[in-house]
Design an enzyme around this catalytic site. Structure first.
Site, short mmCIF file in Angstrom:
data_model
loop_
_atom_site.label_atom_id
_atom_site.label_comp_id
_atom_site.label_asym_id
_atom_site.label_seq_id
_atom_site.Cartn_x
_atom_site.Cartn_y
_atom_site.Cartn_z
CB CYS A 76 39.31 37.31 47.66
SG CYS A 76 40.80 36.45 48.27
CG HIS A 78 40.57 32.51 29.33
ND1 HIS A 78 39.62 32.00 28.43
CD2 HIS A 78 40.07 33.28 30.44
CE1 HIS A 78 38.46 32.25 28.88
NE2 HIS A 78 38.60 32.79 30.35
#
Ligand code: GLN
Ligand code: ZN
Length: 756
Positions: A518, A696
């Site tokens: 979030c 990543h």
């Protein structure tokens, strides 16, 4: 009487309960039962709030543990073989989690941005096993909602075309993929019908994008097919913008209702007035903003509804938000530190529901019935006009801007000479993108600072220590251009928002970015300016610790804008130019402090592209100008870098060129031929650092593999323009991965350098 609807509700829980529960489950601390119980509680809470607010059509199946596209992929049985799922079985939460996050040597589904929002969805792989209905999740979701809110419950599903268009396909026509999915959709609709659902909301946001004639024809045949079976009434939700040239095709679809976004752009209301709306359908009128946090202007929203009502019977109007409320924080009443003026002008998800109810009442009972609400709303909007956050000097400065302000004093070739002389770097210079791992220690020191357990001076000393250590290590492994590590930043936008005037931060304004992640976007409430230097002390300190060039690190104006909630009372372009001017002053101060290389990151530039091509130029004009305003006061001998973390450049290469950065570092982890060619075909003359390994992934790249990539890129781009760097910041990795990788990268650069 007009009714009220909602297209979707935030699902992370008011206190981010779902995030915590899911992360507990992933870490193995708790079992699935705990996660399921918390999820049920989050759904129950959301439905209760919507019911209390007087919403007549309450979405269900809008909840998800990670992402709604992933949920749909699982229901359709699109589970790639690597996840070893038994076809036809419901997908377990464990498998679902692996699809989302990857597992031991198993790659997750790819993730990408949902239209032009900051929400990320998982890209369905339609090129795997044949689709097959797996489980009953949407029907279960409906049953659960129905038990709580009765007839109001309205299941929401991603439409077959939007789902397919956003997925990865075989090399076969979209129509064939859709044809494979359709029986499952029909089956689902018939189940929902049998369960008693009166309406189903089918989301087709792809209808606000450019669509070919064939695609529109496909829409017609697909919806004719769905209409042919037993089904609840279909509310076809379109959102995020104008239907534009697709208007007629959409109106002709055999569905019972159409949802239209009347907030984001002006085209839908114009088309509505000219082309009208089919007499046999329900219109879900999106009149309050699902993507911004400013209080609705009730007068004008009601005016719009009144216009609609003059052509459509009230009983065929649903009043609702422009899109799902997923993109808003839950409830502004949780905020305790915002000043009253600002707070009074905000609406988060719960407040939007009240606006929807008020507007429907105004439409049904007349303006007098909501006179108090209208008057209060007018007062608040008026106050916003003379906010303490207005800053006349900034407004004047923006008005006075000329092209010269957005142009560097010398062309690139001349700048490069001066920079080469000043920086004295080898060919294939090595550098990193800025951030380094922020392990628990950095975060815990920050928490201790916030709770007052350590003083600001102690925290500063700690951060300086981290920088010293990082600088020494970078020198030791032989990087050419160093960074200070960004340890002082939690987030690359928040850090600047906290220091710029015109921004406020929230305590609980969380919105889902992806899965359990979030973010709390800052809110731009007034004119943006820089009361004092932001990064200069840190960068100058870092430079003082080394003789090698130290990059100053700034977040670009477009990225700051795109990752914030912007004002709505002035154009985004003006807000962006205000931010750019603040950064321009920062660039000057960094130069004054002796910093010779300044990187201005613009990772969000591309995702801000409008959904339709026809609108791209306008956006790119002001966005690129903003970058140039921020960077172009730099002396020719100051080297301006930018960084972007995506690899689709081909279609915006002219704009990238126009940014006129001296060096651009880009994601190129898939070593994409096309990407490199975009730069050569278009005679891009500045320098480029195509990322040489994928940050990543936790894997440490082999030196040979990096050399291979460098050689390949060099063949395409030429040796003179090459820089060597990873493809993004290293913040999310750990030291055990980062240092061996960088050592290999430096070694690869040395070998390639020696060979040319
Ligand atoms: N300088 C930033 C970093 O390294 C850039 C991050 C990004 O591109 N998103 O973290
Ligand atoms: Zn990046």
């Amino acid at each position: 009487m007009a009714e009220t609807t909602n297209l979707g509700y935030p699902r992370i829980g008011k206190q981010r309960e779902l995030k915590r529960a899911v992360e507990r489950y992933w870490s193995g601390k708790t079992g699935e039962d705990d996660a399921q119980a918390v999820a049920a509680e989050v759904r129950r809470g959301a439905w209760a709030v919507q019911q209390q607010a007087g919403i007549d059509h309450i979405p269900c199946n809008d909840f998800t543990f990670y992402d709604h596209m992933l949920d749909m992929a699982c229901f359709l049985g699109l589970v790639p073989d690597r996840f070893q799922h038994t076809a036809g079985q419901p997908v377990s939460l464990a498998t679902y989690s692996t699809m989302a996050r990857g597992g031991d040597g198993i790659a997750a589904l790819e993730m990408t941005k949902w239209f032009d929002t900051n929400y990320h969805y998982l890209v369905p792989e339609l090129n795997g096993p044949d689709p097959r209905r797996s489980g009953n999740a949407p029907v279960d979701a409906y049953r659960e909602a129905k038990a709580q809110v009765g007839a109001a419950a309205m299941p929401v599903i991603v439409g077959p075309l939007t789902f397919t268009l956003l997925g990865k396909h075989h090399a076969k026509p979209i129509a064939e993929h859709v044809a494979d999915l359709l029986p499952i959709y029909r089956d689902l609709l018939s189940d929902l019908y049998r369960e008693g659902a009166e309406w189903v909301q089918i989301d087709e946001p792809c209808l606000v994008q450019d669509r070919s004639r064939e695609e529109l024809d496909l829409y017609a045949s697909v919806y004719a097919d769905l209409a042919g079976g037993n089904h609840p009434k279909i509310m076809l939700a379109t959102y995020f913008g104008d239907l534009g040239p697709n208007w007629e095709a959409v109106m002709a679809l055999p569905v019972e209702g159409i949802g239209i976004d009347f907030v984001r752009q002006g085209g839908n209301i114009r088309d509505f007035e000219v082309k009208r709306f089919p007499a046999d359908k329900v219109l879900a009128a999106g009149v309050v903003n699902g993507r911004g946090v400013w209080r609705a202007d009730l007068d004008s929203a009601l005016g719009r509804l009144e216009t609609i009502q003059s052509h459509v019977d009230a009983q065929r109007i649903w009043v609702g938000p422009s899109c799902s409320l997923l993109f808003l924080p839950h409830d502004k009443r949780l905020e305790t530190s915002l000043d009253d003026d600002v707070l009074a002008n905000l609406s988060f998800a719960e407040q939007r529901l009240d606006e929807i109810r008020t507007l429907a009442d105004g439409l049904n009972k007349g303006r007098d019935a909501i006179a108090d609400a209208l008057a209060a709303n007018r007062d608040r909007l008026r106050n916003r006009g003379h906010s303490v956050y207005n800053h006349e000097p900034t407004q004047q400065r923006v008005r006075a801007l000329t092209d010269a302000d957005a142009t560097r004093a010398e062309p690139f070739a001349a700048r490069r000479e001066q920079q080469d002389a000043r920086l004295n770097l080898p060919a294939f210079p090595t550098t990193t993108i800025g951030s380094f791992p922020q392990a628990g220690d950095v975060r815990s020191m920050r928490a201790r600072l916030r709770s007052g357990k350590i003083s600001a001076a102690e925290y500063d000393a700690y951060v300086k220590g981290k920088m010293d250590e990082l600088i020494a290590k970078q020198e030791q492994i032989g990087l050419d251009v160093l960074v200070h590590g960004e340890f002082e930043r939690t987030d690359m936008v928040e850090y600047f928002a906290e220091q710029l005037s015109g921004f406020v931060a929230t305590e609980h304004g969380w919105v889902q970015s992806y899965g359990s992640r979030c973010v709390r976007p800052p809110i731009i409430v007034g004119d943006v300016y820089r009361p004092e230097p932001m990064t200069v002390e840190t960068s100058v300190y870092a430079q003082s610790r080394t003789r090698r060039p130290m990059k100053g690190m700034l977040t670009g104006p477009v990225t700051i804008l795109n990752w914030s909630f912007a004002r709505e009372d002035i154009p985004r372009s003006v807000v962006c130019h205000q931010i750019a001017l603040a950064l321009r002053d920062e660039v000057s101060d960094l130069e004054q402090g002796g910093i010779g290389i300044i990187q201005i990151d613009e990772p969000a530039l591309r995702e801000g592209l409008p959904l339709r091509r026809a609108d791209w130029d306008e956006y790119l004009d002001w966005a690129i100008r903003a970058f140039r305003l921020a960077s172009s006061s730099a002396a020719p001998g100051t080297q301006i870098h930018t960084h972007m973390c995506y690899s689709e450049f081909n279609d915006i290469i002219d704009a990238i060129k126009a940014m006129d950065a001296d060096v651009i570092s880009i994601e190129n982890s898939r070593s994409n031929e096309e990407l490199l060619e975009a730069f050569t075909d278009n005679k891009y003359e500045q320098m480029i650092g195509p990322g040489v390994y994928d940050i990543h992934s936790p894997a440490v790249p082999e030196t040979e593999a990096i050399i291979e990539r460098l050689r390949h890129a060099t063949r395409v781009l030429g040796p003179d323009v090459m820089w060597v760097n990873p493809d993004c910041g290293l913040k999310t990795r750990n030291d055990a991965e980062v240092w061996p990788s960088l050592r290999n990268m430096v070694e690869a650069a040395k070998k390639v350098r020696a060979a040319v």
